[in-house]
Design a protein around this motif. Structure first.
Motif, PDB file in Angstrom:
ATOM      1  N   CYS A   1      45.192  -5.035  42.153  1.00 22.97           N
ATOM      2  CA  CYS A   1      46.126  -3.911  42.270  1.00 22.97           C
ATOM      3  C   CYS A   1      45.361  -2.621  42.475  1.00 22.97           C
ATOM      4  CB  CYS A   1      47.062  -3.837  41.056  1.00 22.97           C
ATOM      5  SG  CYS A   1      46.467  -2.837  39.690  1.00 22.97           S
TER       6      CYS A   1
ATOM      7  N   CYS B   1      40.183  -1.976  38.796  1.00 25.25           N
ATOM      8  CA  CYS B   1      39.428  -1.800  37.544  1.00 25.25           C
ATOM      9  C   CYS B   1      38.002  -2.335  37.659  1.00 25.25           C
ATOM     10  CB  CYS B   1      40.106  -2.561  36.407  1.00 25.25           C
ATOM     11  SG  CYS B   1      41.780  -2.059  36.049  1.00 25.25           S
TER      12      CYS B   1
ATOM     13  N   CYS C   1      45.988  -3.922  33.127  1.00 30.01           N
ATOM     14  CA  CYS C   1      47.166  -4.796  32.992  1.00 30.01           C
ATOM     15  C   CYS C   1      47.122  -5.667  31.748  1.00 30.01           C
ATOM     16  CB  CYS C   1      47.282  -5.691  34.223  1.00 30.01           C
ATOM     17  SG  CYS C   1      45.809  -6.723  34.462  1.00 30.01           S
TER      18      CYS C   1
HETATM   19  S1  SF4 Z   1      42.539  -5.904  36.186  1.00 28.96           S
HETATM   20 FE1  SF4 Z   1      44.765  -5.682  36.265  1.00 28.96          FE
HETATM   21  S2  SF4 Z   1      45.123  -3.481  36.295  1.00 28.96           S
HETATM   22 FE2  SF4 Z   1      42.972  -3.790  36.835  1.00 28.96          FE
HETATM   23  S3  SF4 Z   1      42.902  -3.906  39.082  1.00 28.96           S
HETATM   24 FE3  SF4 Z   1      43.109  -6.002  38.341  1.00 28.96          FE
HETATM   25  S4  SF4 Z   1      45.318  -6.365  38.326  1.00 28.96           S
HETATM   26 FE4  SF4 Z   1      45.041  -4.149  38.431  1.00 28.96          FE
END
Ligand code: SF4
Length: 373
Positions: A33, A37, A47
């Motif tokens: 997403c 991160c 998340c």
């Molecule tokens: S760890 Fe979760 S919040 Fe972070 S980029 Fe991946 S999906 Fe998105």
């Protein structure tokens, strides 16, 4: 006693190689997403469902937080196989934390102790077999944010496609180029929640606006069928100026993208603003039409928004699809996807004919006998 986080930790697989990158400081960057991160050993992403252990990014796998059969109009998709049964599954967790979330039991399960939704073990084969047996036309990843569980979604969609089903995401649109490329071979329909046109508002919800706008642009380029929803919240996103900019943006991508403006009702932690009225929806719809959008719909208040539940031909104004809530009352699109009165092509993913409607109200599988409307 096991916590929900412990239970979910046991239900994971390795992240798809396309969605990870080893970066400096012994961290792994996740591309599922728009947060992207950088996750160090032993930590979770924003998340809270994707985490690094022993140098590997682990991602949710092998369960659902809920399954429901919805009319496709509920997702909402109004230009994709009207009347179809949309077999819908969710997992747990979200990358945003909207205080007005209407699916908070699944989306906030790991942040909020009062949002408890135990996972149910599942396999892609069993979910698809259930969907086919119930007469579903579309299989949908929804309820929580599907991007953060993209690998599990693709595992199910692969089998769904083999069984002749269409596939869909109902998403906040906080995507990245790698995740959209990862999904593209397996996804037919995509609904993006465009919650606001103000980056400050998105930051209140735990995100940024730019990844959402980039996702909208990219989905059109990738020829994924896209519909956009804005939940209208008084005092949050309903100023004329903000709605003018929001709808002008959509129209600049394509005036053929359906825009659904839907009514907020008091929920979760947001009880301050009043419920959205039909008049507010109709004023917002006027702004969308003035921006050039050809297909503007008002939702969540059946029978009280004038003509805004129906699809009309943008050329001759002929009635093409008449709806009441999720019920399709009349269907007049031709087999080649056009207006029967003036032959104008109507954008969407249409079947050769209207195949009836198994349900106009959501239900949980196994709780209802189905008949065709
Ligand atoms: S760890 Fe979760 S919040 Fe972070 S980029 Fe991946 S999906 Fe998105």
């Amino acid at each position: 006693m096991s916590t929900l986080a412990d239970i979910l930790e046991a239900r994971t697989a390795d992240a798809a190689p396309e969605l990870v990158e080893q970066i400096s400081g012994n961290r792994i960057r996740c591309y599922a997403c728009g947060h992207q991160c950088p996750i160090p050993e032993g930590a979770t992403g924003v998340c809270k469902v994707r985490f690094v252990r022993d140098g590997t990014l682990h991602v949710p796998w092998g369960y659902v937080g809920g399954v429901q059969c919805d009319p496709i109009e509920k997702k909402p998709f109004f230009h994709a196989h009207p009347g179809a049964l949309a077999y819908s599954f969710g997992m747990l967790g979200c990358d945003l934390h909207c205080s007005y979330c209407q699916n908070w039991v699944t989306s906030q399960a790991l942040r909020d102790p009062s949002a408890v939704s135990p996972p149910v073990d599942a396999t892609p084969r069993a979910l698809v077999a259930d969907a086919v047996q119930l007469g579903a036309r579309v299989l949908v990843s929804t309820y929580n944010e599907p991007l953060i569980t993209a690998e599990w979604g693709v595992a199910i969609f692969t089998q769904a496609r083999a069984a002749g089903l269409m596939t869909a995401f109902v998403s906040n649109g906080n995507g990245t180029e790698p995740v959209l490329q990862f999904l593209r071979p397996w996804i037919d329909l995509y609904k993006v929640d465009l919650k606001s046109f103000d980056d400050k508002h998105y930051r209140q919800l735990g995100g940024r606006i730019e990844p959402i706008l980039a996702t909208i642009r990219r989905l059109r380029e990738l020829d994924v069928w896209l519909e956009i929803v804005t939940l209208l919240i008084h005092g949050f996103n309903d100023s004329v100026e903000e709605l003018e900019r929001l709808t002008a943006f959509i129209a600049s991508i394509s005036p053929d993208i359906p825009w659904h403006v839907t009514a907020f009702h008091k929920d979760y932690r947001m009880s301050d603003p009043d419920n959205t009225t039909p008049e507010m929806l109709m004023e917002a719809a006027d702004i969308g039409r003035a921006a050039g959008l050809r297909y503007v719909y008002a939702g969540n208040i059946p029978g009280r928004v004038g003509d805004l539940e129906n699809t009309r031909c943008p050329n001759c104004s002929g009635l093409l699809i008449e709806r009441y809530g999720y019920l399709v009352r009349q269907y007049r699109i031709t087999p080649d996807g056009a207006c029967p009165d003036c032959a104008t092509r109507i954008p969407g993913r249409w079947g050769r004919r209207f195949e009836g409607q198994l349900t106009s109200t959501p239900f949980v599988p196994g709780t209802r006998r189905l008949r065709m409307y």
